[in-house]
Write a protein that holds these residues in place. Structure first.
Motif, PDB file in Angstrom:
ATOM      1  N   ASP A  45      36.764  58.326  58.493  1.00 62.07           N
ATOM      2  CA  ASP A  45      35.845  59.128  59.313  1.00 62.07           C
ATOM      3  C   ASP A  45      34.947  59.888  58.336  1.00 62.07           C
ATOM      4  O   ASP A  45      35.251  61.009  57.925  1.00 62.07           O
ATOM      5  CB  ASP A  45      36.646  60.087  60.204  1.00 62.07           C
ATOM      6  CG  ASP A  45      35.746  61.006  61.031  1.00 62.07           C
ATOM      7  OD1 ASP A  45      34.552  60.717  61.142  1.00 62.07           O
ATOM      8  OD2 ASP A  45      36.285  62.013  61.547  1.00 62.07           O
TER       9      ASP A  45
ATOM     10  N   VAL B 191      35.987  61.072  65.014  1.00 61.26           N
ATOM     11  CA  VAL B 191      35.731  59.732  65.548  1.00 61.26           C
ATOM     12  C   VAL B 191      35.589  58.786  64.354  1.00 61.26           C
ATOM     13  O   VAL B 191      34.744  59.005  63.472  1.00 61.26           O
ATOM     14  CB  VAL B 191      34.456  59.703  66.415  1.00 61.26           C
ATOM     15  CG1 VAL B 191      34.210  58.288  66.942  1.00 61.26           C
ATOM     16  CG2 VAL B 191      34.603  60.681  67.577  1.00 61.26           C
TER      17      VAL B 191
ATOM     18  N   ASP C 104      31.975  55.321  65.651  1.00 64.12           N
ATOM     19  CA  ASP C 104      31.111  56.510  65.651  1.00 64.12           C
ATOM     20  C   ASP C 104      29.645  56.089  65.798  1.00 64.12           C
ATOM     21  O   ASP C 104      29.072  55.438  64.912  1.00 64.12           O
ATOM     22  CB  ASP C 104      31.316  57.272  64.345  1.00 64.12           C
ATOM     23  CG  ASP C 104      30.793  58.701  64.423  1.00 64.12           C
ATOM     24  OD1 ASP C 104      29.949  58.979  65.298  1.00 64.12           O
ATOM     25  OD2 ASP C 104      31.248  59.525  63.609  1.00 64.12           O
TER      26      ASP C 104
ATOM     27  N   ALA D 105      33.447  61.356  72.709  1.00 64.10           N
ATOM     28  CA  ALA D 105      34.235  60.193  72.314  1.00 64.10           C
ATOM     29  C   ALA D 105      33.441  59.196  71.484  1.00 64.10           C
ATOM     30  O   ALA D 105      34.033  58.354  70.791  1.00 64.10           O
ATOM     31  CB  ALA D 105      34.787  59.502  73.566  1.00 64.10           C
TER      32      ALA D 105
ATOM     33  N   GLY E 289      31.364  60.144  69.072  1.00 68.28           N
ATOM     34  CA  GLY E 289      31.040  60.756  67.803  1.00 68.28           C
ATOM     35  C   GLY E 289      29.719  61.498  67.801  1.00 68.28           C
ATOM     36  O   GLY E 289      29.232  61.893  66.724  1.00 68.28           O
TER      37      GLY E 289
END
Length: 543
Positions: free
Chosen positions: A333, A339, A344, A357, A359
């Motif tokens: 990440d 995320v 992402d 959710a 990102g």
């Protein structure tokens, strides 16, 4: 042998001593040898080195010819018509070198037809086994016999032989029965005299004890050929230890007595595993694996998901194949927004930004100001806000609801509120679980108590404030009752709570329910208070 049996020897001894007065003395014919008695089993008491003190009433039988001389005109020590038998006692003290050999000194004292008899002696004793409950013995020794009476004294020197038996009646006390025949030589008489004594009494043993066993291997030192055996090692009858698997650790100390030949072992005789990974050193290809590392059959660190990070360091052990991971084995990440890079859509989100959710920066209240910059993150829909995300109109308690619409005007700072400005329940983050307090049901049933509804109303409002979230309602019971019944009850209660939340507007697709019965207790089930805590409803955020 009882005292009565000992006294029964007296006539036999008397017959052996009878002879004509004018004939020279002859020894009595030898008695047929009695078969040797079997040695009794030894007791646990070892009387080697013990002192034996004995006392017994006794009968003294005087040689018939000697008695006649003592009654003669020249001596007249005894009364007229004297009896050959006298009565008194015998006392002795002895020392037992071993269970077979001992030495003693003592004296007999008695009265016979007005005369006093005194018989001091020294004796060597041979016993079959002094440690047995019943122990026959024989004696041989020297002594003297003295007669005193009517102002006259006559004494002799001589030797004696005897036999008897001891019978233990306690650890230190025995019944002792003995018969003795004494050869006496009086200077005043031409021929020797054969006098006898029979006694039955008690012996007391002082001292002695179990044989010394310095290395405590169960073999006494005097028989121990390996007197320094380590404590705990098993030994043979000679007191020597053995090492069956020849690994250098003695039997009895070896916790792994069947180790294959040439296997390196530790101090306990078990296969050595230096890095303690469960693989013996002689089979370990990675002999210095760090402690706690899960290894494969060769002793090397296991990497189940093949992401290049060993399982013991891998915090994400089930990473899909081909996923880029960080040093912890978890999907990378890069912008640290929670995320993973492969999901992402906004991979360069500034640090500290709250994202959804996908990102991307989150704006929960839809006021156009991202949550990480929104000082009033719960502004009511349609409210005009400033650059900080706060209503342009007055909001005294800073909860995002202008005073005109705020039904709970004094909400503590930082609390999330609903559209009316009243505090919401602080629900858990994704993956976390929270116990719903004050949720009660009818005893043994799944019907909600009225007092539970206010809390569930706040929960419903809080869930509605988090769009697209998903939740699991979990029911739990104490351990009282059967497992099947508890699972049914917990399932029914969880379903009741879920249905109530749906009735308050929460979309059914956002909720699931499950009953876990008595599993995962939060307190001991051994007390009423603990069981009450275990009867609970939890809410877990799934998404």
């Amino acid at each position: 042998m009882s005292a009565a049996g000992a006294l029964a020897l007296i006539p036999a001894l008397a017959i052996a001593q009878q002879r004509p007065a004018q004939q020279p003395a002859q020894r009595p014919a030898a008695q047929p040898q009695r078969p040797a008695a079997q040695r009794p089993a030894a007791t646990t008491q070892d009387r080697s080195g013990s002192i034996e003190i004995s006392a017994a009433p006794a009968a003294f039988i005087t040689d018939q010819v000697l008695l006649g001389l003592l009654d003669g005109d020249s001596l007249a020590i005894v009364d007229d018509n004297p009896s050959r038998a006298g009565f008194g006692g015998v006392g002795r003290i002895g020392y037992n070198w071993s269970p077979q050999l001992g030495v003693s000194a003592g004296t007999g004292f008695g009265m016979q037809s007005g005369a006093t008899i005194i018989q001091p002696f020294l004796a060597l004793t041979y016993t079959l086994n002094l440690n047995a409950k019943t122990s026959p013995f024989g004696t041989v020794g020297v002594g003297a016999t003295m007669f005193r009476g009517n102002g006259t004294r006559k004494s002799s020197t001589g030797a004696h032989v005897g036999a008897g038996v001891r019978s233990m009646v306690g650890e230190n006390l025995a019944l002792r029965v003995e018969a003795r025949l004494q050869y006496d030589n009086f200077s005043e008489f031409e021929d020797p005299a054969y006098n006898s004594t029979a006694s039955a009494g008690i012996s007391y043993f002082a001292g002695g004890g179990p044989p010394r066993d310095t290395d405590s291997d169960g073999v006494p030192d005097k028989r121990d050929r390996c007197a320094s055996t380590p404590r705990g090692a098993t030994v043979d009858v000679r007191g020597c230890p053995s090492d069956t698997d020849r690994d250098g650790v003695l039997n009895g100390l070896d916790r792994c007595p069947d180790t294959p030949a040439n296997t390196p072992v530790d101090a306990n005789g078990c296969t050595r595993d230096t890095d303690r990974d469960g693989i013996a050193d002689n089979a370990d290809r990675c002999a210095n694996t760090p402690a706690g590392t899960t290894v494969d059959a060769t002793g090397c660190p296991r990497d189940a998901d093949r992401d290049g990070v060993a399982d013991n360091l891998d915090r994400c052990a089930d990473t899909p194949a081909g996923t880029p991971v960080d040093a912890n084995g978890c999907p990378r990440d890069s912008d640290s927004d929670g995320v993973m890079d492969n999901a992402d859509r906004c991979p360069n989100t500034p640090a500290g930004t709250t994202v959804d959710a996908n990102g991307c920066p989150r704006d929960v209240d839809g006021d156009g100001v991202a949550d990480n910059a929104d000082r009033c993150p719960n502004t009511a829909a349609g409210t005009q806000v400033d650059a900080n995300g706060c209503p342009v109109q007055r909001d005294a308690d800073g909860d995002g609801v202008i005073d005109a619409n705020d039904r709970c005007a004094n909400t503590p700072s930082g609390r999330r509120v609903d559209a009316n400005g009243c505090p919401l329940v602080d629900l858990p983050a994704v993956g976390a679980t929270m116990i719903l307090r004050n949720i009660n049901f009818a005893v043994g049933g799944s019907r909600l108590s009225p007092s539970s509804m206010a809390t569930l109303d706040q929960v419903a409002t809080s869930i509605l404030s988090i769009p697209n979230s998903r939740w699991e309602i979990g029911g739990y019971t104490s351990s009282v009752g059967s497992l099947a019944a508890n699972r049914r009850l917990s399932t029914a209660r969880a379903l009741t709570v879920m249905r109530y939340l749906v009735s308050k507007g929460v979309p059914a697709g956002q909720l699931t329910s499950a009953g876990y019965g008595p599993s995962n207790p939060v307190a001991p089930n051994t007390t009423a208070a603990g069981r009450a805590q275990n009867r609970r409803v939890e809410i877990k955020r799934v998404q």
